[in-house]
Design a protein around this motif. Structure first.
Motif, PDB file in Angstrom:
ATOM      1  N   ARG A 180      10.615   2.857  -1.843  1.00 44.24           N
ATOM      2  CA  ARG A 180       9.280   3.363  -2.146  1.00 44.24           C
ATOM      3  C   ARG A 180       8.366   3.199  -0.949  1.00 44.24           C
ATOM      4  NH1 ARG A 180       7.908   4.964  -7.163  1.00 44.24           N
ATOM      5  NH2 ARG A 180       9.205   4.225  -8.855  1.00 44.24           N
ATOM      6  N   ASN A 181       7.527   4.180  -0.735  1.00 47.08           N
ATOM      7  CA  ASN A 181       6.452   4.082   0.237  1.00 47.08           C
ATOM      8  C   ASN A 181       5.395   3.178  -0.397  1.00 47.08           C
ATOM      9  OD1 ASN A 181       4.062   4.433   1.691  1.00 47.08           O
ATOM     10  ND2 ASN A 181       4.554   6.552   2.208  1.00 47.08           N
ATOM     11  N   THR A 197       1.851   4.999  -0.957  1.00 40.52           N
ATOM     12  CA  THR A 197       1.700   6.103  -1.916  1.00 40.52           C
ATOM     13  C   THR A 197       2.537   5.915  -3.171  1.00 40.52           C
ATOM     14  OG1 THR A 197       3.502   7.390  -0.942  1.00 40.52           O
ATOM     15  CG2 THR A 197       1.285   7.708  -0.021  1.00 40.52           C
ATOM     16  N   GLU A 204       5.536   6.837  -3.391  1.00 38.65           N
ATOM     17  CA  GLU A 204       6.507   7.926  -3.376  1.00 38.65           C
ATOM     18  C   GLU A 204       7.922   7.387  -3.167  1.00 38.65           C
ATOM     19  OE1 GLU A 204       7.510  11.762  -0.509  1.00 38.65           O
ATOM     20  OE2 GLU A 204       5.834  10.450  -0.037  1.00 38.65           O
TER      21      GLU A 204
END
Length: 103
Positions: A68-69, A72, A74
């Motif tokens: 995961r970022n 964000t 994402e």
């Protein structure tokens, strides 16, 4: 105590130490030459061992499918890759342990 040291600071120290023998531009070229040599050796998969200081080496990192970022949230897929790691030597570890902490 938490000061950032940059390439120019190292070159200035080199010049101050050996000013009778080298110029400012030469000291910067020497620092650049050493850094480039280290970078090229790491890119070739070699280990750089500086006795009394530590070792720089590359390690292969596994890829991940559900990374995961953190900014964000994402979902990302991270490919397997190499990363540079530093392993401090015994003398450096001992010196760091002896630093007095102001409380």
């Amino acid at each position: 105590m938490n000061k950032k040291i940059v390439r120019a600071d190292i070159a200035a120290y080199l010049f101050d130490t050996f000013s009778e023998r080298i110029g400012k531009e030469d000291s910067l070229r020497i620092v650049d030459c050493v850094i480039n040599k280290m970078k090229n050796e790491l890119m070739a998969g070699n280990t750089i061992e500086l006795r009394g200081f530590g070792s720089f080496l590359t390690k292969k990192r596994a890829g991940r499918h559900n990374a995961r970022n953190p900014k964000t949230g994402e979902l990302l897929e991270v490919q397997p890759h190499y990363a540079v790691t530093f392993k401090p030597g015994a003398e450096l570890k001992k010196a760091i342990r002896e630093i007095k902490i102001d409380v």
